[in-house]
Design an enzyme around this catalytic site. Sequence first.
Site, PDB file in Angstrom:
ATOM      1  N   HIS A   1      44.212  33.310  79.807  1.00 36.54           N
ATOM      2  CA  HIS A   1      43.991  32.210  78.862  1.00 36.54           C
ATOM      3  C   HIS A   1      44.824  30.999  79.255  1.00 36.54           C
ATOM      4  O   HIS A   1      45.177  30.183  78.413  1.00 36.54           O
ATOM      5  CB  HIS A   1      44.339  32.625  77.430  1.00 36.54           C
ATOM      6  CG  HIS A   1      43.345  33.554  76.799  1.00 36.54           C
ATOM      7  ND1 HIS A   1      43.210  34.868  77.179  1.00 36.54           N
ATOM      8  CD2 HIS A   1      42.414  33.365  75.828  1.00 36.54           C
ATOM      9  CE1 HIS A   1      42.262  35.447  76.456  1.00 36.54           C
ATOM     10  NE2 HIS A   1      41.759  34.546  75.626  1.00 36.54           N
TER      11      HIS A   1
ATOM     12  N   GLU B   1      28.675  33.651  79.351  1.00 35.08           N
ATOM     13  CA  GLU B   1      28.917  32.396  80.061  1.00 35.08           C
ATOM     14  C   GLU B   1      27.892  32.126  81.149  1.00 35.08           C
ATOM     15  O   GLU B   1      27.512  30.966  81.388  1.00 35.08           O
ATOM     16  CB  GLU B   1      30.329  32.371  80.652  1.00 35.08           C
ATOM     17  CG  GLU B   1      31.436  32.162  79.625  1.00 35.08           C
ATOM     18  CD  GLU B   1      31.787  33.399  78.830  1.00 35.08           C
ATOM     19  OE1 GLU B   1      31.283  34.491  79.189  1.00 35.08           O
ATOM     20  OE2 GLU B   1      32.559  33.307  77.862  1.00 35.08           O
TER      21      GLU B   1
HETATM   22  C1  LIG Z   1      34.418  36.029  78.869  1.00 40.30           C
HETATM   23  C2  LIG Z   1      35.022  35.583  77.591  1.00 40.30           C
HETATM   24  N1  LIG Z   1      34.380  34.672  76.851  1.00 40.30           N
HETATM   25  C3  LIG Z   1      34.912  34.244  75.698  1.00 40.30           C
HETATM   26  C4  LIG Z   1      36.112  34.723  75.256  1.00 40.30           C
HETATM   27  C5  LIG Z   1      36.712  34.167  73.976  1.00 40.30           C
HETATM   28  N2  LIG Z   1      36.638  35.166  72.933  1.00 40.30           N
HETATM   29  C6  LIG Z   1      37.647  36.022  72.749  1.00 40.30           C
HETATM   30  S1  LIG Z   1      37.287  37.141  71.616  1.00 40.30           S
HETATM   31  C7  LIG Z   1      35.771  36.495  71.317  1.00 40.30           C
HETATM   32  C8  LIG Z   1      34.876  37.174  70.337  1.00 40.30           C
HETATM   33  C9  LIG Z   1      34.640  38.591  70.714  1.00 40.30           C
HETATM   34  O1  LIG Z   1      34.095  39.314  69.685  1.00 40.30           O
HETATM   35  P1  LIG Z   1      33.874  40.864  69.755  1.00 40.30           P
HETATM   36  O2  LIG Z   1      33.531  41.283  71.137  1.00 40.30           O
HETATM   37  O3  LIG Z   1      32.908  41.214  68.693  1.00 40.30           O
HETATM   38  O4  LIG Z   1      35.311  41.488  69.446  1.00 40.30           O
HETATM   39  P2  LIG Z   1      36.198  41.393  68.125  1.00 40.30           P
HETATM   40  O5  LIG Z   1      37.048  40.184  68.266  1.00 40.30           O
HETATM   41  O6  LIG Z   1      35.293  41.314  66.974  1.00 40.30           O
HETATM   42  O7  LIG Z   1      37.049  42.614  68.135  1.00 40.30           O
HETATM   43  C10 LIG Z   1      35.573  35.385  72.114  1.00 40.30           C
HETATM   44  C11 LIG Z   1      34.385  34.542  72.071  1.00 40.30           C
HETATM   45  C12 LIG Z   1      36.780  35.652  76.085  1.00 40.30           C
HETATM   46  N3  LIG Z   1      37.974  36.148  75.765  1.00 40.30           N
HETATM   47  N4  LIG Z   1      36.213  36.079  77.225  1.00 40.30           N
END
Ligand SMILES: Cc1ncc(C[n+]2csc(CCOP(=O)(O)OP(=O)(O)O)c2C)c(N)n1
Lengths: 357, 325
Positions: free
Chosen positions: B127, B60
């Site tokens: 959230h 971000e």
């Molecule tokens: C700071 C932040 N930005 C965006 C999100 C929204 N978000 C939640 S999970 C995700 C993807 C994360 O992917 P990864 O770290 O690869 O974990 P996975 O879901 O594959 O286990 C996003 C964009 C968040 N929770 N926190």
Amino acid sequence: MAKSAAPKKKQSKANKTFDKAIKKTLTNQKAPLEGLDLSEEKLIQIYRQMLLIRRFEEKAAQMYGMEKIMGFCHLYNGQEAVAVGANAAMHETDYMLTAYRDHGHALVKGITANEVMAELFGKVTGCSRGKGGSMHLFDAEKRMMGGHAIVGGHIPLAAGFAFGSKYKAEQDVTVCFFGEAAANQGVFHETLNMAALWKLPVVYICENNRYGMGTAFERAFAVWDIYERASAYNMPRDVVDGMDVLDMYRKTKEAVDRARYEHIPTFLEARTYRFRGHSMSDPIHGHYRTKEEVEEMKAKDPIINFGELLKKENIFSEEQMKEMDDEIKKIVNESIEFAEKSEEPPLEDLYTDVIVE
Amino acid sequence: MPVQPYIEAISAALWEEMERDKEVFLLGEDIGVYGGAFKVTKGFLEKFGEERVIDTVLAEAAIIGAATGAAIVGMRPVAEMQFADFVTCGFNQLVNNTASIHYRWGLPVPMVVRLPSGGNIHGGPFHSRNPEAWFFHQPGLKLVAPSTPYDAKGLLKAAIRDPDPVLFFEYKYLYRRIKGEVPSEDYVVPIGKADVKRKGNDATIITYGPTVHVALDAAQDIAGSDEYDVEVLDLRSLMPFDKEAILQSVKRTNKVLILHEDTLTGGIGGEIAAFINENAFEYLDAPVRRLGACDTPVPYAPTLETEFLPGKDKVLKNLKELLEY
Ligand SMILES: Cc1ncc(C[n+]2csc(CCOP(=O)(O)OP(=O)(O)O)c2C)c(N)n1
Ligand SMILES: [Mg+2]
């Protein structure tokens, strides 16, 4: 700006990079158990832990569909070997942290299925008294330090735990999991540098399941071998087959020992795959990955493959497995009953614990 | 006029502004291939291509900082935070760089950050937040918070065309629940203008965002049962807020309840109350009242979340006490 479409070619190249680590599934290695300090009992326990997670998640999905679980819910199906294999290399007193895909980590760290399910239901008997929900499972006594929903936000916390352990001359290690997308947050780099500089007893395990929500890793990383990022901090690093619980165990064990006895941190990239959608509101396949890909990865199912191995090695029979499965299903069903019957948190709970009282 | 859900009005504003001005581009996590976590930008990649619909990495601070830089050199970035809560990771960029560039350099920063905000969706502590007060306190930023599809589309267009950085608070709870008439021809809702969503003479509820609907509901109830006539003033813009409209309403109804979904202490309501006390004290027949969410983190358990939020029952209780004062 460079066009990152023409994704076909890029994707197949990325597939190759990704698969390098997970080509050799357990069953086709010659002697996968050789040189491992794992008793038969422990091997069976590992199998059991993975199966418990799988069955728990299947039930959670069902409960979400029935609106017993609200909000956001991210399942761990397919990635079980990562948390279970790593946990097998940890002491009970070692700290564990992870992101929001945390049901598996909580279960393997010893939070009961009852307490986890009740938390998902938002009941007072949940491990966080219903205040945290699916993404924020936690039990300080079990040293399961969350469940964190801000991607990457818990990475420095882990350094703090490790600092505390070292300062107090306790021999505890902190193991911190996160998805590969978290490695793109600045705080990942800030903390890895700090951990290396301060020689902290911490192990970072990046669960690279190929996708951060709908974004494939090859579209988000300039260098695809994510583990190589630790070279910038002169930190020991390795890539692990995250679909192979024994590879997870072996490499985490090395790392945990190095942290505990030499105060050297390690960065591991576990290549794995989630069988479900990103969260309950995301279909399993569709716009960002194909059905074929999911099916192909399911052939690497960490539980099935490990089960086959145990059978082949005459450690565990088909019958015993069936019995265990029944027993686990009973535990999971009971967790539903427990959660259903539990009370809602009393309304006063809203106001308690905002600060130390 | 066609009737559209709130979320589609947002998509339509983005779509039309991108068609109108090629300097407008979108950046954010999963907004392209995935179509956005809430599908606001579904179909945008196919239409506008990946140079203008950019799937960013999960970072971000980099998203907001890069948008700021691009805005300074004449682009019109619209950055999406997947949830408003995650703007915390880009806080430094927004409050230090974005907000002070024009003051120091005299260069405009025409960018928008979209912030899907608010609770009532059982998202738990990270959230569900309403983070507007943090930015309300930062000179150099504009803040808007629409409650209807009409306002959402008109304010987003105004925000994109505005020369200053605008934080656009949009509400997950309203996305598909609130539908309303939206003109198909081009229009903007000017930033800084409030809107009377319900006329009344006995008291004013000053509010914005999702609690506009709670206020309307409560006003309706009270009109039925107690025959009081309560006005609902929707601020729509939080910074700058519409001082004129507030004074006009207060001078007429003489009683005020300020309502927001953000937690009470340190919320925007305090500033509005101070403004009224300083400028319309002699018109008041009762102390200005405020109602917001409880001063706690957002709990997950649906029962606790209901207790946490300023729902209709709480509004009615406050209104009655105010009206009977
Ligand atoms: C700071 C932040 N930005 C965006 C999100 C929204 N978000 C939640 S999970 C995700 C993807 C994360 O992917 P990864 O770290 O690869 O974990 P996975 O879901 O594959 O286990 C996003 C964009 C968040 N929770 N926190
Ligand atoms: Mg991932």
